[in-house]
Design an enzyme around this catalytic site. Structure first.
Site, PDB file in Angstrom:
ATOM      1  N   CYS A  41       0.886  -1.531  -0.373  1.00 14.10           N
ATOM      2  CA  CYS A  41       0.307  -0.061  -0.026  1.00 14.10           C
ATOM      3  C   CYS A  41       1.130   1.326   0.459  1.00 14.10           C
ATOM      4  O   CYS A  41       1.453   1.885   0.690  1.00 14.10           O
ATOM      5  CB  CYS A  41      -1.094   0.255   1.148  1.00 14.10           C
ATOM      6  SG  CYS A  41      -2.083   1.472   1.240  1.00 14.10           S
ATOM      7  N   CYS A  51      -0.098   3.757   2.481  1.00 11.61           N
ATOM      8  CA  CYS A  51      -0.416   4.198   3.712  1.00 11.61           C
ATOM      9  C   CYS A  51       1.588   4.341   4.430  1.00 11.61           C
ATOM     10  O   CYS A  51       1.242   5.322   5.190  1.00 11.61           O
ATOM     11  CB  CYS A  51      -1.069   2.791   3.866  1.00 11.61           C
ATOM     12  SG  CYS A  51      -2.663   2.728   4.136  1.00 11.61           S
ATOM     13  N   ASP A  52       1.920   3.378   3.615  1.00 12.71           N
ATOM     14  CA  ASP A  52       3.115   3.503   3.979  1.00 12.71           C
ATOM     15  C   ASP A  52       3.907   4.593   3.495  1.00 12.71           C
ATOM     16  O   ASP A  52       5.506   4.174   3.482  1.00 12.71           O
ATOM     17  CB  ASP A  52       3.894   1.893   3.398  1.00 12.71           C
ATOM     18  CG  ASP A  52       3.262   0.803   4.748  1.00 12.71           C
ATOM     19  OD1 ASP A  52       2.163   1.178   5.556  1.00 12.71           O
ATOM     20  OD2 ASP A  52       2.461  -0.227   3.843  1.00 12.71           O
TER      21      ASP A  52
END
Length: 532
Positions: free
Chosen positions: A345, A348-349
């Site tokens: 992701c 997200c990261d």
């Protein structure tokens, strides 16, 4: 810090405060501390039940604690600024600390209050992570409603050195008592389940005690939501059983092809779908994973879904909409360094890799979009594609080519992800044209190579699957088993799109309706229902 419209929105929410709350800042002389001070002062100015002070001595700077004035144990701490996806989490923390009741079942609040022992949680999030708010809000709820639970919620981008020293390479990341506790999306029931094993058994019994449904939808994505709405509107008792409502939709950011809405984002569309389903008497059961399907022994009989918890659910008709998940590379090092440099992701990261070197594997739309997003954050992106050319839409190819810090490598077969035992250090690939093996030094690898249907659990059920593992359906969304239908990315329907999944879910719901009105309940139904 807050624009006029956001201030007005927050002021409206704060009208729900029932008792005073205190904001206690721990600040330094840096820019983030000045922003934190400005945010707390703006919030305090919006309601006379809120006070702000800046004499805190928390371990993180900048940070601030939100606590109830009458009960200092009803508190939660934010380290960094909870803006972006976390602004809603900030609002809820203010309301819950101020006595406004949360919209959760009383049973959940009772379980939180009953948890024994002292639990000190730290949780790392990023402002672009769509999976993090559920965890932030869960820990906030637990910290405010149980005096023996504390929670410090840390924006990883503001504490880069700490993130690196604790080897946090994927969010959401939870630590308890300074030790790793969990990674990935969780809600409050998931966390309670890890702390109290008896909670899972009690929840399993509650599920098994439910009466058979007329329609049971397995999966809570766009297909499942649409199917449930269509069947419940026909007057049939309907349940949704899913690991999480929204499914993979919640992991999607920019959505520009949902007709009538020029732009939205996955978490927002998920919330709207959940609200829509909530307008009807649909029994939504989340945090459940289907493990086995046992079809009815006769037409009109009860199909059974066995869950991983040991519980089982029954229904006259079932709609399978379990969706798909990210495909893995299946090369050495991928599993070992998952959440330690291997990620799926980028939204997200990505912020955890600010200024670093990363690779994106996959030259389709998802891979190229990931490379574009990461190019604005990280130091350098290497985009690796197995084919001899990128497969993404031309507009995306043109965009990614405009970044000076993006290198594109085609005809490359990734053969291994390497590391130092703790984190990723590089990637090895084979040049498919020359046969040469080459290695790239990296800090992270983002895998974006398509989807795999979630159908492994259907083995032995009699449901026909395609060579790719998809559920084979006809033009009425029917499987080869009477009374069992399927919809969305898990099926053989071409073009895996959100709007197509929703349409297929509606079709499956109508087909289930047609099946039920034309099929008499078998005797086993009457026996089961009379026994209940």
């Amino acid at each position: 810090m807050l624009g006029a419209s956001m201030q007005q929105q927050l002021e409206t929410y704060l009208a729900n405060l029932r008792e005073p709350i205190e904001l206690i800042g721990t600040l330094g002389d840096d820019e983030n501390s000045r922003k934190t001070r400005a945010l707390l002062e703006e919030i305090a100015a919006l309601h006379d039940m809120i006070s702000a002070s800046f004499d805190g001595n928390a371990s993180h700077s900048p940070s601030f604690k939100i606590r109830r004035a009458s009960d200092h144990n009803a508190a939660v701490t934010f380290a960094g600024l909870p803006m972006g996806h976390e602004f809603t989490s900030l609002v809820l923390a203010l309301l819950w600390a101020g006595g406004h009741p949360p919209k959760v079942e009383q049973d959940i609040l009772d379980q939180i209050s009953a948890l024994d022992g002292d639990h000190a949680f730290e949780m790392y999030f990023s402002l672009s992570c769509q999976n993090c708010p559920d965890v932030v809000q869960a820990l906030t709820l637990m910290a405010i409603f149980n005096p023996r639970i504390s929670a410090t919620l840390i924006e990883g981008g503001a504490f880069q050195d700490e993130v690196e020293s604790r080897q946090v390479m994927a969010v959401p990341a939870i630590f308890k008592d300074r030790e790793p506790f969990a990674n990935g999306r969780m809600d409050v029931a998931d966390i309670i389940g890890k702390l109290d094993s008896g909670a899972n058994a009690r929840n399993a019994k509650k599920l098994s005690d439910k009466k058979p449904f007329e329609v049971l939808v397995v999966g809570g994505g766009p297909a499942g939501a649409a199917a449930a709405i269509y069947t419940v509107r026909k007057g049939f008792s309907t349940g949704i059983a899913a690991e999480r409502f929204g499914g993979q939709l919640t992991d999607t950011m920019g959505i520009e092809n949902w007709i009538s809405t020029p732009y939205t984002e996955g978490p927002k569309l998920t919330a709207q779908m959940e609200q829509h389903v909530g307008e009807y008497p649909v029994d939504v059961m989340t945090r459940v994973s289907a493990e086995k399907l046992i079809p009815a022994s006769k037409p009109g009989g009860l199909h059974e879904i066995k869950l991983a918890t040991g519980a089982s659910l029954k229904a006259r008709s079932i709609i399978l909409s379990t969706g798909a998940r990210w495909r893995q590379l299946g090369v050495p090092g991928e599993e070992r360094y998952r959440n330690k440099g291997v990620a799926y992701c980028p939204h997200c990261d990505g912020p955890l890799y600010k200024g670093k070197r990363v690779a994106v594997i996959g030259g389709g739309n998802s891979g190229v979009e990931a490379a574009i997003d990461l190019a604005n954050i990280v130091g350098h992106v290497t985009l690796i594609e197995f084919d001899n050319a990128l497969r993404a839409d031309q507009v995306l190819q043109d965009k990614v080519a405009s970044f000076a810090n993006v290198e594109i490598i085609t005809s490359a077969q990734t053969t291994e992800i390497t590391g130092d035992g703790d984190t990723v250090s590089g990637l090895t690939y084979k040049d498919r044209e020359t046969g040469d093996t080459r290695t790239i030094e990296l800090d992270g690898v983002f895998v974006q190579i398509g989807l795999v249907p979630n159908t492994e659990w259907l083995a032995g059920s009699g449901i026909e699957l395609s060579p790719h593992g998809e559920i084979v359906i006809d033009d009425h969304a029917a499987t080869n088993v009477p009374g069992i239908f399927a919809a969305g990315d898990v099926t053989t329907v071409p073009y895996k799109q959100i709007i197509i999944a929703a349409g297929e879910g509606a079709k499956a719901g109508l087909s289930a309706f047609d099946y039920l009105i034309r099929t008499e309940p078998a005797e086993e139904n009457a026996a089961t229902e009379s026994a209940d």
